[in-house]
Scaffold this motif. Structure first.
Motif, PDB file in Angstrom:
ATOM      1  N   GLY A  99      55.965  36.340  34.028  1.00 15.12           N
ATOM      2  CA  GLY A  99      54.756  35.430  34.325  1.00 15.12           C
ATOM      3  C   GLY A  99      54.251  35.383  32.615  1.00 15.12           C
ATOM      4  O   GLY A  99      54.037  34.646  32.367  1.00 15.12           O
ATOM      5  N   ILE A 100      54.556  36.487  31.758  1.00 11.78           N
ATOM      6  CA  ILE A 100      54.010  36.482  31.001  1.00 11.78           C
ATOM      7  C   ILE A 100      54.959  35.646  29.802  1.00 11.78           C
ATOM      8  O   ILE A 100      54.108  34.887  29.348  1.00 11.78           O
ATOM      9  CB  ILE A 100      54.010  38.516  29.890  1.00 11.78           C
ATOM     10  N   VAL A 101      56.013  35.682  29.555  1.00 14.90           N
ATOM     11  CA  VAL A 101      57.042  34.693  28.808  1.00 14.90           C
ATOM     12  C   VAL A 101      56.728  33.037  29.099  1.00 14.90           C
ATOM     13  O   VAL A 101      56.974  32.596  28.501  1.00 14.90           O
ATOM     14  CB  VAL A 101      58.484  34.995  28.840  1.00 14.90           C
ATOM     15  N   GLY A 102      56.593  32.711  30.523  1.00 16.03           N
ATOM     16  CA  GLY A 102      56.067  31.483  31.204  1.00 16.03           C
ATOM     17  C   GLY A 102      55.235  31.197  30.774  1.00 16.03           C
ATOM     18  O   GLY A 102      54.699  29.942  30.324  1.00 16.03           O
ATOM     19  N   LEU A 103      54.691  31.590  31.187  1.00  9.42           N
ATOM     20  CA  LEU A 103      52.960  31.327  30.654  1.00  9.42           C
ATOM     21  C   LEU A 103      52.174  30.935  29.421  1.00  9.42           C
ATOM     22  O   LEU A 103      51.979  29.989  28.749  1.00  9.42           O
ATOM     23  CB  LEU A 103      51.218  32.457  31.630  1.00  9.42           C
ATOM     24  N   SER A 104      53.376  31.934  28.886  1.00  5.75           N
ATOM     25  CA  SER A 104      52.724  31.669  27.095  1.00  5.75           C
ATOM     26  C   SER A 104      53.319  30.900  26.455  1.00  5.75           C
ATOM     27  O   SER A 104      52.506  30.184  25.961  1.00  5.75           O
ATOM     28  CB  SER A 104      53.208  33.429  26.356  1.00  5.75           C
ATOM     29  N   TYR A 105      54.969  30.397  27.254  1.00  6.99           N
ATOM     30  CA  TYR A 105      55.345  29.528  26.493  1.00  6.99           C
ATOM     31  C   TYR A 105      54.652  28.218  26.630  1.00  6.99           C
ATOM     32  O   TYR A 105      54.538  27.034  25.752  1.00  6.99           O
ATOM     33  CB  TYR A 105      57.079  28.808  26.930  1.00  6.99           C
ATOM     34  N   ALA A 106      54.223  27.468  28.129  1.00  9.24           N
ATOM     35  CA  ALA A 106      54.099  26.763  28.458  1.00  9.24           C
ATOM     36  C   ALA A 106      52.162  26.509  27.646  1.00  9.24           C
ATOM     37  O   ALA A 106      52.112  25.254  27.462  1.00  9.24           O
ATOM     38  CB  ALA A 106      53.247  27.397  30.108  1.00  9.24           C
ATOM     39  N   LEU A 107      51.577  27.864  28.045  1.00 10.31           N
ATOM     40  CA  LEU A 107      50.725  27.472  26.836  1.00 10.31           C
ATOM     41  C   LEU A 107      50.492  26.619  25.314  1.00 10.31           C
ATOM     42  O   LEU A 107      50.054  26.531  24.764  1.00 10.31           O
ATOM     43  CB  LEU A 107      49.532  28.501  26.709  1.00 10.31           C
ATOM     44  N   GLY A 108      51.919  27.632  24.764  1.00 15.06           N
ATOM     45  CA  GLY A 108      52.119  27.113  22.844  1.00 15.06           C
ATOM     46  C   GLY A 108      52.388  26.470  23.444  1.00 15.06           C
ATOM     47  O   GLY A 108      52.207  25.151  21.909  1.00 15.06           O
ATOM     48  N   LEU A 109      53.169  25.589  24.237  1.00 16.56           N
ATOM     49  CA  LEU A 109      53.699  24.921  23.966  1.00 16.56           C
ATOM     50  C   LEU A 109      52.829  22.870  23.999  1.00 16.56           C
ATOM     51  O   LEU A 109      52.442  22.207  23.378  1.00 16.56           O
ATOM     52  CB  LEU A 109      54.670  23.786  25.001  1.00 16.56           C
ATOM     53  N   VAL A 187      49.652  37.402  28.315  1.00 15.06           N
ATOM     54  CA  VAL A 187      49.547  35.908  28.112  1.00 15.06           C
ATOM     55  C   VAL A 187      48.557  35.548  26.659  1.00 15.06           C
ATOM     56  O   VAL A 187      48.515  34.995  26.276  1.00 15.06           O
ATOM     57  CB  VAL A 187      49.456  34.774  29.038  1.00 15.06           C
ATOM     58  N   TRP A 188      47.316  36.157  27.393  1.00 18.43           N
ATOM     59  CA  TRP A 188      46.379  35.774  25.701  1.00 18.43           C
ATOM     60  C   TRP A 188      46.534  36.241  24.968  1.00 18.43           C
ATOM     61  O   TRP A 188      46.648  35.814  23.309  1.00 18.43           O
ATOM     62  CB  TRP A 188      45.565  36.312  26.606  1.00 18.43           C
ATOM     63  N   GLN A 189      47.710  37.473  24.543  1.00 19.24           N
ATOM     64  CA  GLN A 189      47.740  38.287  23.222  1.00 19.24           C
ATOM     65  C   GLN A 189      48.869  37.511  23.122  1.00 19.24           C
ATOM     66  O   GLN A 189      48.890  37.282  21.093  1.00 19.24           O
ATOM     67  CB  GLN A 189      48.275  39.674  23.906  1.00 19.24           C
ATOM     68  N   GLN A 190      49.872  37.096  23.718  1.00 19.15           N
ATOM     69  CA  GLN A 190      51.272  36.764  23.225  1.00 19.15           C
ATOM     70  C   GLN A 190      51.351  34.869  22.503  1.00 19.15           C
ATOM     71  O   GLN A 190      52.239  33.830  22.588  1.00 19.15           O
ATOM     72  CB  GLN A 190      52.602  37.409  23.962  1.00 19.15           C
ATOM     73  N   PHE A 191      50.601  34.035  22.735  1.00 24.40           N
ATOM     74  CA  PHE A 191      50.756  32.517  23.738  1.00 24.40           C
ATOM     75  C   PHE A 191      50.753  32.618  21.580  1.00 24.40           C
ATOM     76  O   PHE A 191      50.890  31.022  21.505  1.00 24.40           O
ATOM     77  CB  PHE A 191      50.055  32.124  24.608  1.00 24.40           C
ATOM     78  N   PRO A 192      49.850  32.806  21.225  1.00 28.15           N
ATOM     79  CA  PRO A 192      49.911  31.911  20.189  1.00 28.15           C
ATOM     80  C   PRO A 192      51.216  32.272  18.836  1.00 28.15           C
ATOM     81  O   PRO A 192      51.489  31.902  18.106  1.00 28.15           O
ATOM     82  CB  PRO A 192      48.823  33.131  19.439  1.00 28.15           C
ATOM     83  N   PHE A 193      51.602  33.133  19.522  1.00 29.14           N
ATOM     84  CA  PHE A 193      53.491  33.067  18.871  1.00 29.14           C
ATOM     85  C   PHE A 193      53.614  32.507  19.055  1.00 29.14           C
ATOM     86  O   PHE A 193      54.695  31.311  18.131  1.00 29.14           O
ATOM     87  CB  PHE A 193      53.968  34.629  19.197  1.00 29.14           C
ATOM     88  N   LEU A 194      53.918  31.278  20.428  1.00 27.08           N
ATOM     89  CA  LEU A 194      55.182  30.275  21.104  1.00 27.08           C
ATOM     90  C   LEU A 194      53.901  29.056  20.430  1.00 27.08           C
ATOM     91  O   LEU A 194      54.940  28.451  19.962  1.00 27.08           O
ATOM     92  CB  LEU A 194      55.132  30.870  22.275  1.00 27.08           C
ATOM     93  N   MET A 195      52.393  29.367  20.018  1.00 24.46           N
ATOM     94  CA  MET A 195      52.150  28.286  19.546  1.00 24.46           C
ATOM     95  C   MET A 195      52.754  27.526  18.101  1.00 24.46           C
ATOM     96  O   MET A 195      52.934  27.051  17.871  1.00 24.46           O
ATOM     97  CB  MET A 195      50.755  28.142  19.800  1.00 24.46           C
TER      98      MET A 195
END
Length: 315
Positions: A99-109, A187-195
Motif C-alpha cells: 500500500g505505502i510503496v505503491g501509492l507513494s510511487y503513483a503520487l511521486g510519479l 504515503v504522506w511521509q515517503q512519496f517525496p523521496f520517490l518524487m
C-alpha cells in the motif's frame, strides 16, 4: 679494433610473498592505521549486537523467569512458524509495503512529471513537497495522531463543520480504518523521496527525444507511455525496492501512530518482535522474530542489489 658487446642486465629475482607484503604495507600501512578506529567502532556497534542477537534467538530467555533460561536450538523459530499472530503480523507487513510503496510511487510519479514542466515558482513547489520527508518522523506521526483523534482531531472536526459526517470517524480505533490510516500517513511521509527520484530520472532524458516524438505526431500521453516511462522504469524499480525495504523495517510509524493496535491490526512483524521482547519479556522469542524479519529484508535487499548491478550502478 676493439668491439663492444651489449650485456643484457641480470633479471631481478621475484619477491617472495613476504617481500611483497612488506612492500604493500610500506605503501599503504598508514591508510590502514587511519581507518582502523572507524572499522573497530563499526564492528563494535554492528557485528557484536548481531552475534548476540543470533545467540539469543537460540535460547529460551524470559526476563520474568531468568532461572529457566536454556538452549532450545531452532525451537523459537519453529514456534514462530506455528504462531497465528506471526502470520497476521507478516500479512500486515506485506499490506503496508504494497500500500505505502505503491501509492507513494503513483503520487511521486505524478508530482515528478508535473514539477518537471516549466512552471512558475517550480522550485518553491518542489521545496514544499519535500517538507514531509525532511520533518522528523516522530513529530510527523504525533501530529497525525492528534489530527486523526476521533474526539479532538482536526480532521473529524473539519468534516463535521462541512456537514460531511454527523458522528466522528474512528480513524485509529477501528481495525480496518487504523491500518488505512497508517498507510495514508506512510504515503504522506515517503512519496517525496520517490518524487525526487522520478525528477532525477526525467532530467536525464534528452529534450530531443520528446521533440522527435512530438514531430512524429505522438500525443503527450503516448510520449509518456511509450518513451518517457520506459526510460525511467529501471531507476523506478530500484527506488521502489529500496522504499519497500525501508517500509518493511519501519518501526516508528505503527509504534508512534497506533502502538500496533487496535487488536494488533497495525502490528507488523518488526513491531511484534519488539512487543514479544520488551512487553512480554520473552527475549529469545522476540529476537527470533527479529532474525526472521532480518532474513526477509536480506532477501529483498539481494533483489535490490541485483537490480542495481543489472542497471550498471557499480560499473
Amino acid at each position: 679494433m676493439q668491439t663492444t658487446m651489449n650485456v643484457a642486465p641480470r633479471p631481478t629475482p621475484p619477491l617472495s610473498w613476504r617481500g611483497r607484503l612488506r612492500r604493500y604495507w610500506r605503501a599503504n600501512g598508514l591508510a590502514y592505521w587511519l581507518i582502523a578506529p572507524a572499522v573497530l567502532f563499526l564492528l563494535a556497534i554492528e557485528f557484536v549486537p548481531l552475534v548476540t542477537g543470533l545467540k539469543e534467538s537460540l535460547y529460551y530467555h524470559n526476563r520474568v523467569q531468568p532461572w529457566l533460561t536454556h538452549f532450545v536450538g531452532l525451537g523459537n523459530f519453529g514456534q514462530a512458524f506455528g504462531d497465528y499472530d506471526v502470520w497476521i503480523a507478516l500479512r500486515t507487513s506485506v499490506i503496508m509495503v504494497v500500500g505505502i510503496v505503491g501509492l507513494s510511487y503513483a503520487l511521486g510519479l505524478l508530482a515528478g512529471v508535473l514539477l518537471n514542466q516549466k512552471l512558475r515558482l517550480r522550485g518553491v513547489y518542489r521545496a514544499l513537497i519535500l517538507v514531509p520527508w525532511v520533518v522528523p518522523f516522530v513529530v510527523s506521526f504525533i501530529s497525525w495522531q492528534w489530527m486523526l483523534n476521533d474526539q479532538s482531531g482536526s480532521i473529524d472536526h473539519t468534516l463535521e463543520q462541512l456537514h460531511i459526517i454527523k458522528t466522528p470517524i474512528l480513524w485509529l480505533a477501528d481495525p480496518n480504518l487504523a491500518l488505512l490510516s497508517v498507510i495514508i500517513v506512510g504515503v504522506w511521509q515517503q512519496f517525496p523521496f520517490l518524487m525526487i527520484t522520478v525528477l532525477a530520472a526525467l532530467s536525464g532524458i534528452p529534450d530531443d527525444v520528446n521533440e522527435a516524438a512530438s514531430i512524429d505526431g505522438a500525443s503527450r500521453f503516448q510520449t509518456f507511455r511509450y518513451i518517457t516511462f520506459p526510460l525511467i522504469l529501471p531507476i523506478s524499480i530500484i527506488a521502489t525496492l529500496l522504499q519497500a525495504i525501508w517500509t518493511f523495517n519501519n518501526f516508528g510509524l505503527p509504534f508512534v501512530l497506533t502502538g500496533g493496535g487496535p487488536a494488533n491490526a497495525t502490528t507488523p512483524l518488526i513491531l511484534l518482535a519488539y512487543k514479544e521482547a520488551f512487553q512480554h519479556f520473552d527475549i529469545g522469542y522476540g529476537t527470533a522474530l527479529a532474525v526472521i524479519s532480518m532474513v526477509l529484508m536480506l532477501a529483498l535487499g539481494a533483489v535490490y542489489l541485483r537490480q542495481q548491478a543489472a542497471q550498471g550502478v557499480y560499473q
